[in-house]
Enzyme design. Structure first.
Site, short mmCIF file in Angstrom:
data_model
loop_
_atom_site.label_atom_id
_atom_site.label_comp_id
_atom_site.label_asym_id
_atom_site.label_seq_id
_atom_site.Cartn_x
_atom_site.Cartn_y
_atom_site.Cartn_z
N SER A 233 2.95 4.75 6.47
CA SER A 233 3.47 6.01 5.94
C SER A 233 2.95 6.23 4.49
O SER A 233 3.57 7.53 3.90
CB SER A 233 5.17 5.94 5.43
N LYS B 155 14.49 6.51 0.95
CA LYS B 155 13.18 6.61 0.27
C LYS B 155 13.52 7.88 -0.20
O LYS B 155 12.96 8.23 -1.72
CB LYS B 155 11.57 6.91 1.60
#
Length: 783
Positions: A690, A733
């Site tokens: 990611s 996140k």
């Protein structure tokens, strides 16, 4: 009519005397000897006719044994060739056209040719001469046989003692052998063999062999009977003495402690309301315990086992509080937000109200530390009105902790599941299995496999503990597990649980939780009232942003506790003024600020981009720094990066080199330069795909000499074709970006659905850019 002559058993015979024709009576299941008397029951029509005509004449007949006992109507070929001349001593008619005849043997006869078969058998018979010469050998054999027979009479209950007396006083060896053969329990074939032995010495020798063989059998049987009798005598003696002891104790007014104990155990077993199969085992164990001396090593093991069976709540269950509004109120009192979890519990209660016998669910609360997973289990138990049991699985690596030990081991106990049920005292508690992701699995055992049966609603209705070895129904138990990371939970175990994610909290949520729960709890814990100490909202916000940076609430509560302790110290010294904690006063209690809003400062120069990462403790932000220097086309990667992250950096560089002209980057930028990529906090290992978008953005920012916007963060995986692929942990996140003060977030287009998991409160004041190509990332990220 011509008759067949029967085959002869012996080839050589002594001379025969004058022959005569006599009726022949077949005898089944026996042999008649001379000088012996035998009662015979006769039922066949031809035999009855034979007896009737013999009685009219001289009562003389020949009795011959049948070779094959299964033959219904014996024929001449079915009969032996040697029989016994006999006379009918007595006859008596019986019911059903039968008669009982008492026959006395006289002498041995050899059967010649049969002269008649109907209405009964007749044959030409000859008397056998039994003359002999008496000698010392015959006398010795007679003495030996008498001694052996006397021993047999003593051992056998079937031989009358009168027969032994008669045998002792016999002097004729022929009569002695015949009498013993007639009265001894040997086969028809052996008796017939002795009847056909004409030589007196051979007859006596054969009787000696048979007697020795039968005597060995009788002695062995007598020994077995003696041993059994000793055991029975001992048992009877012990029983008699126990009964006497009980009678004496009753007379003295002292009741036997064992009897009292047994009576109490019987009553307890009856009250326990065990299932039928368990009740049988408990009663059998009690019987075994009653017959066991208290000093025996097994006594304590058996008693402990019975106590466990009795103490388990086989039929005891708490009644669920099915007031849905009240349950919602309890959950709201104990926990702020967590709407998804509360909704699931209320749904369970609603279904339980409609279907009382439903099986308990297996819930798994997954999320970072400090988000209230364990305390939520207590609230659920309170809302349902059930008992609460908590079992920590962290570091457990012995499956016996779950399923128990076999009773053969010293100090064996049931597993912690059964122990928890016993401690709760009900068969339907809320059972929390904490830290299920931290079970140890190595060569010493795999407890997670032992949990498969416990956490399967289709199997746990008959959970069998190794110690109890009887099924216990766990289907009414509401199991709740907690985990920080689901990746370490075996797939088979994870499949049995309904996962509910508890992600981190936003600043606003933390503020509300601190005001409603944390501050009041710490004031009570430190003996302070809200009139003496208050917390301003600005102070709590400052603690959240400047002194803690976490997904959960543990550090926030610790900092509040530190302020309470500081105030308590001054209050105990006599300073009794009421205090309101403001943000300016925090430095006095907590020291200098621990965290800074460094995003703007770090991204002020080209080559630095802000990324979003997921960790087991929640989401976090990372900085990717890139720089170049003179060199020979090397890509240097530092910061404790994993293989996947290194591959993302190489893919990003390859894409930039292939698209340099379109991006207005000098095409030979890598010819005489080295590029160094670094992710700070190098002591912490980092990996995952990611960070690909962040690495790509940092490199483009460096090569174009344009800084990345300070208010933007990003996440996503990249490909060599310039695509942005979806990643996980979007909710965590986004919350991390919110905590860091970031207002704009770049996410992969295919993660759009994951944004729905983020609450509107968390998304307020933030902008989200959904991209599917890396070119779009550059447009949004660079200033």
């Amino acid at each position: 009519m011509t008759m067949k002559k029967p085959r002869k058993d012996n080839d050589q015979h002594p001379p025969l005397q004058a022959s005569r024709i006599l009726p022949v009576l077949p005898l089944k299941g026996g042999v008649l000897f001379p000088n012996a008397m035998m009662p015979i029951t006769i039922g066949q029509e031809r035999s009855i006719k034979l007896i009737d005509e013999a009685l009219i004449k001289d009562r003389t007949i020949v009795v011959v044994s049948v070779r094959n006992q299964d033959v219904e109507v014996p024929q001449p070929e079915d009969l032996y060739s040697v029989g016994c001349l006999s006379s009918i001593a007595k006859m008596m008619k019986l019911k059903d056209d039968q008669m009982s005849v008492l026959i006395q043997g006289q002498s041995r006869m050899r059967i010649g040719e049969y002269t008649q078969s109907t209405p009964y058998l007749q044959a030409n018979v000859e008397m056998i001469n039994e003359d002999y010469e008496r000698n010392l050998e015959i006398d010795a054999l007679m003495v030996s046989i008498k001694n052996l027979f006397q021993r047999a009479v003593e051992l056998s209950p079937n031989i009358p003692s009168e027969v032994g007396f008669i045998i002792r006083n016999m002097d004729d060896p022929r009569t002695l052998a015949d009498m013993i053969a007639a009265n001894f329990n040997i086969s028809v074939a052996e008796k017939q063999e002795i009847l056909e032995l004409i030589d007196i010495k051979k007859r006596l020798e054969r009787i000696t062999v048979i007697l020795n063989k039968e005597l060995q059998i009788l002695e062995l049987g007598s020994k077995i009977q003696g041993d059994l009798k000793k055991e029975m005598d001992k048992s009877q003696r012990d029983y008699y003495l126990r009964e006497q002891l009980k009678a004496i104790q009753r007379e003295l007014g002292e009741e036997d402690e064992r009897a009292v104990e047994t009576k109490e155990l019987k009553e307890k077993i009856k009250k326990a309301q065990m299932p039928e199969d368990v009740l049988k085992i408990a009663e059998k164990e009690l019987e075994r315990l009653t017959n066991m001396p208290p000093a025996a090593a097994e006594y304590t093991v058996s008693r402990t086992y019975l106590d466990w069976l009795i103490d388990l709540p086989w039929a005891v269950a708490t009644e669920d509080s099915l007031d849905i509004d009240e349950a919602q109120k309890v959950l709201d009192e104990d926990h702020y937000d967590l709407e998804k979890v509360k909704k699931r519990i209320v749904e369970y209660l609603a279904v339980r109200k409609l279907k009382p016998d439903m099986k308990g669910p297996i819930l798994c609360f997954a999320g970072p530390p400090g988000t209230g997973k364990t305390s939520l289990g207590k609230s659920i138990a309170r809302a349902l009105g059930r008992k609460f049991i908590r079992m920590s699985l962290g570091g457990v690596r012995d499956e016996a902790e779950i399923r128990g030990h076999r009773r053969t081991y010293v100090g064996a106990l049931p597993g912690r599941i059964i122990q928890g049920i016993k401690k709760a005292g009900t068969r339907n508690p809320v059972f929390m299995l904490d830290e299920v992701d931290k079970i140890g699995t190595d060569f010493r055992g795999d407890p997670s496999s032992a949990l498969l049966e416990v956490l399967d609603p289709e199997q746990n209705f008959s959970f069998s503990d190794n110690y109890l070895e009887v099924p216990f129904d766990l289907s009414a138990v509401m199991f709740i597990t907690t985990a920080n990371v689901l990746d370490t939970v075996p797939p088979a175990l994870r499949d049995r649980m309904e996962v509910l994610d508890l992600t981190g909290y936003t600043e606003e949520e933390k503020l509300m939780i601190a005001k409603q729960y944390l501050v009041p709890r710490q004031l009570v814990a430190h003996g302070i009232t809200s009139e003496n100490l208050r917390f301003d909202d600005s102070a709590i916000r400052s603690i959240i942003s400047d002194y803690t940076r976490e997904a959960g609430l543990r550090n926030l509560e610790r900092e509040v506790a530190t302020i309470c302790r500081g105030f308590a110290k001054e209050y105990a010294r006599g300073k009794r003024e009421a205090v309101t904690i403001t943000s300016e006063m925090l430095k006095t209690f907590l020291g200098p600020v621990k965290f800074f809003a460094e995003v703007a400062e770090r991204t002020a120069v080209p080559g630095v981009a802000t990324g979003l990462a997921w960790t087991p403790t929640g989401g976090d932000i990372i900085f990717v720094e890139a720089t170049k220097m003179k060199g020979k086309q090397s890509l240097i990667l530092t910061g404790s990066l994993g293989d996947v992250m290194k591959e993302s950096a190489q893919a990003a560089l390859s894409y930039i080199r292939s698209k340099a002209k379109e991006m207005k980057i000098q095409e030979d930028f890598f010819e005489d330069n080295d590029i160094h990529l670094h992710v700070p906090a190098g002591a912490i290992p980092k990996d995952g795909p990611s960070a690909g978008v962040t690495i790509f953005t940092a490199l483009v920012s460096l090569l174009l000499d344009r800084p990345v916007r300070s208010d933007i963060a990003m996440t996503g995986e990249i490909t060599l074709r310039g695509l942005v692929l979806p990643v996980g942990g979007i909710k965590e996140k986004v919350l991390a970006a919110k905590r860091a003060g970031i207002t704009k977030v770049i996410l992969p287009k295919k993660n759009e659905n994951n944004l729905e998991e983020v609450s509107e409160k968390a998304r307020s004041g933030m902008e989200f850019y959904l991209v599917d190509t890396m070119d779009r990332v550059i447009e949004l990220a660079l200033a």
